[in-house]
Design a protein around this motif. Sequence first.
Motif: not given
Length: 346
Positions: A6-20, A61-75
């Motif tokens: 539900x967040x805007x593109x700008x809000x999401x990108x700001x969150x990503x930039x502020x990750x530690x 129905x035939x399967x899954x195709x995924x490209x993802x980014x996951x926090x390293x500490x949650x792998x």
Amino acid sequence: MLLHNKLSKEELKKQLENENFSRKTFSFYRYVIIDNPQEFRDQLYQKWFELDCKGRIYIAREGINAQMSVPEHKLDDFFLFLNSLIELQDMPIKWAVEDDGKSFYKLIVKLRPKIVADGLDDNAYDVTNVGNHLSPIEFHEQISRLDTIVVDMRNHYESEIGHFENAICPDADTFREEIDIVVDDLKDKKDQKVLLYCTGGIRCEKASAYLKHHGFEDVNQLHGGIIAYAQEIKQLGLDSKFRGKNFVFDERLGESINNEVIAKCHQCGATCDTHTNCANDDCHLLFIQCEECRDHYQGCCTDECTEIIQLPLEERKLLRSKFHDKYSKSQIYRKRIRPKLKGIKN
């Protein structure tokens, strides 16, 4: 909880930039029957949202195709969950070659008719009768043999910034268009060894079966695609036979395989392999642009689009309706960008 962003593109990108913390980018796919795609989709979204995953995932129905980014500490938690699902147990993972942790800024999990938009009628041929899977080292050893035909099963904008040596790179905008070009162009060579490759291997699954359906006798495919090849060749200390950059469908738009730049700016012809989307959001075409042209055209693909982004919003809205009524994006690309590209190539 909400099962969509539900967040805007700008809000999401700001969150990503502020990750530690650090993130890891990877991809995976599997053809597997999913009985209830909607329920499966919602289950994945809920868990991956809890784990702060980002990415673009298609469920069918035939399967899954995924490209993802996951926090390293949650792998560990991520893969524990993946293996808890029968459909996704022991999933082969393809890790990004270059990873700045900014590949995706939001989580998208969508239902699709197919996990790859191939435009093919799966009932018209045996989709399970796929080609021989070659390991990266087997592909590496066979690619330079005179009796082999190497075919890039990606679109032209992918292959123009990077491809294997001596590969046939069809000038196609879509997978559906390309596969017909390949079948037609190679119709007199059906008895020769054919080596197919794509980004991660998923398109070659359908392509190899389609070629075999059309009478090609010796069809082979690079298992794990360019991503797996780049990783293994690097580990073995071998010289890569893939030249240039591997196009990827995330914010990076590419990852260098051998540090070579083989493409050119679509506007001036300077050596460059940086893709961008036209800054005119009503156009938004994908093309290659160097820094000088980016400054000159203000991130746009043509003078016309540069002029449009200077107009007041109300005038742009009027132009927008006429613009999209008259042309599709693919038509616009062919009219504006492709002639320049062909001229630069020649």
